[in-house]
Design an enzyme around this catalytic site. Structure first.
Site, PDB file in Angstrom:
ATOM      1  N   ASP A 187      37.795  29.281  43.737  1.00 34.32           N
ATOM      2  CA  ASP A 187      37.590  28.004  43.046  1.00 34.32           C
ATOM      3  C   ASP A 187      37.656  28.259  41.546  1.00 34.32           C
ATOM      4  O   ASP A 187      38.299  29.214  41.113  1.00 34.32           O
ATOM      5  CB  ASP A 187      36.260  27.371  43.467  1.00 34.32           C
ATOM      6  CG  ASP A 187      36.290  25.846  43.414  1.00 34.32           C
ATOM      7  OD1 ASP A 187      36.406  25.306  42.303  1.00 34.32           O
ATOM      8  OD2 ASP A 187      36.219  25.198  44.476  1.00 34.32           O
ATOM      9  N   HIS A 204      40.962  28.351  40.592  1.00 34.90           N
ATOM     10  CA  HIS A 204      41.373  27.018  40.156  1.00 34.90           C
ATOM     11  C   HIS A 204      41.409  26.901  38.642  1.00 34.90           C
ATOM     12  O   HIS A 204      41.546  25.795  38.126  1.00 34.90           O
ATOM     13  CB  HIS A 204      40.445  25.961  40.748  1.00 34.90           C
ATOM     14  CG  HIS A 204      40.555  25.836  42.234  1.00 34.90           C
ATOM     15  ND1 HIS A 204      39.788  24.932  42.971  1.00 34.90           N
ATOM     16  CD2 HIS A 204      41.327  26.478  43.138  1.00 34.90           C
ATOM     17  CE1 HIS A 204      40.099  25.061  44.258  1.00 34.90           C
ATOM     18  NE2 HIS A 204      41.020  25.987  44.378  1.00 34.90           N
TER      19      HIS A 204
END
Length: 394
Positions: free
Chosen positions: A218, A241
């Site tokens: 993430d 991310h």
């Protein structure tokens, strides 16, 4: 009898010695360090003794493997001037989720001042067994798994030379902290591990994180609501991310985000690069202002520069009203590298509060597919200077 007396005298000598020196070794409080026995009681006993001391103290976790969790190293430690947690060992989190009551994280440091966490040790969240139970990418009303290391309302905190592996949820969380310095930190989890943000920062003031390596499933770093004076520099990020401000505007009464500097970082193979994201249908007003992204290298990043004010991670999100999070005074300066999608710059702001004074200076982002990159803009007041690739929006 003589042997028992001798052992008793030795234990008493050790206790007196460490009390007088201010060093509290978890082994002397019963920790087995075999990776199998539950060392919770020993850790809590050592912390209680250290927190009750007067002056500067050290909590020593020597080399060895410790099975613990959850553990709360909470204060206030009223007569302690400083606490150094020297974590030299390898700590393994319990994989039994029933041990973590609602809201519990694995390791918590709370309500202490002048704390230093260092020592070169490793925190292993053993998250692989828990990730299948994470439903947060599918539904808004999900049960949040425990984060690995959480600092709660600490002041003047230093974290350096620490490794975090395979967190069940976030690796490191700062909540309500003031004056935090983090350096030489490694956070690692597989690219498909859910919600394993490297750092998540919320309601904090004066945060500095630098010279660290974050590879997760993430955000490498996520900066939530009500943060001020945050500096992120020298971060190597990817996979993951990217570096995100947000998501913001999800809850009522969120605080503003202002005074952020993100510089001298390298992101490789991430799903996003430099991102500001806010929920649509936000229940209240807040703002993001005075943010600078400077001297960033983006290698094979899917969405290098992105402002998304209609963020929705689910199949369907309510969209009765546009986002009410205002975004203004944002600088992207000296941003260069490659994009794995043709759209290298996305500035999609809210019709309710259009973005103001977004400046792009010396942006050079090539598409790995060969054709020119493009920019997409909506509801934004943008200015451009220096090199611009892609070309500015009409």
């Amino acid at each position: 009898m003589k042997l028992l007396l001798l052992l008793c005298l030795m234990d008493c000598f050790l206790a007196v010695a460490q009390t007088s020196s201010g060093t509290f070794n978890v082994l002397n409080y019963g920790a087995m360090a075999d990776g199998i026995s539950d060392d919770n009681k020993a850790f809590m006993a050592a912390w209680k003794a250290a927190c009750s001391f007067t002056g500067g103290v050290k909590l020593l976790i020597p080399k060895g493997t410790y099975l613990v969790g959850p553990v709360k190293f909470d204060g206030p430690c009223r007569n302690v001037s400083s606490i150094t947690v020297s974590m030299e060992g390898y700590m393994k989190a319990s994989t039994n989720l029933s041990k973590y009551v609602s809201g519990d994280d694995w390791i918590q440091f709370g309500w202490v001042h002048h704390l230093t966490l260092t020592g070169g040790g490793t925190f292993d969240g053993q998250g692989a067994l828990s990730w299948p139970f994470n439903e947060c990418s599918k539904t808004e009303k999900c049960k949040v798994l425990p984060s690995s290391i959480k600092f709660v309302y600490t002041e003047h905190t230093v974290m350096k030379s620490i490794k975090s592996l395979n967190s069940k949820f976030f690796h490191i969380v700062l909540l309500g902290c003031k004056n935090f310095w983090g350096s030489n930190i490694v956070a690692q989890a597989p690219s498909d591990s859910p919600n394993t943000d490297g750092f998540h920062i919320e309601r904090s003031l004066g945060v500095n994180i630098y010279n660290s390596v974050i590879t997760t499933g993430d955000d490498c770093i996520s900066i939530g609501q009500s943060n001020e004076q945050v500096v992120i520099s020298g971060i190597t990020c990817g996979p993951g991310h990217g570096i995100s401000v947000g998501s913001l505007g999800r809850y009522e009464n969120e605080g503003d985000v202002k005074g952020l500097l993100i510089k001298d970082c390298t992101l490789s193979g991430t799903a996003n690069g430099l991102r500001i994201k806010t929920w649509k249908n936000s229940p209240g007003k807040s703002s993001v202002s005075n943010l600078t992204f400077q001297n960033i290298i983006l290698n094979s990043v899917a969405n290098p520069i992105i402002i998304d004010q209609a963020y929705c991670p689910y199949a369907v999100c309510s969209s009765k009203v546009p986002s009410l999070v205002s975004i203004r005074d944002i600088i992207f300066s000296d941003i260069r590298g490659t994009s794995t999608t043709p759209v290298a710059v996305t500035l999609k702001c809210s019709s309710g509060v259009p973005c103001e004074n977004v400046n792009l200076h010396d942006v050079h982002l090539r598409y790995v597919g060969g054709s020119p990159t493009i920019a997409e803009c909506l509801n934004v007041q943008a200015t451009y200077s220096g090199t611009q690739l892609p070309l500015p929006c009409n």
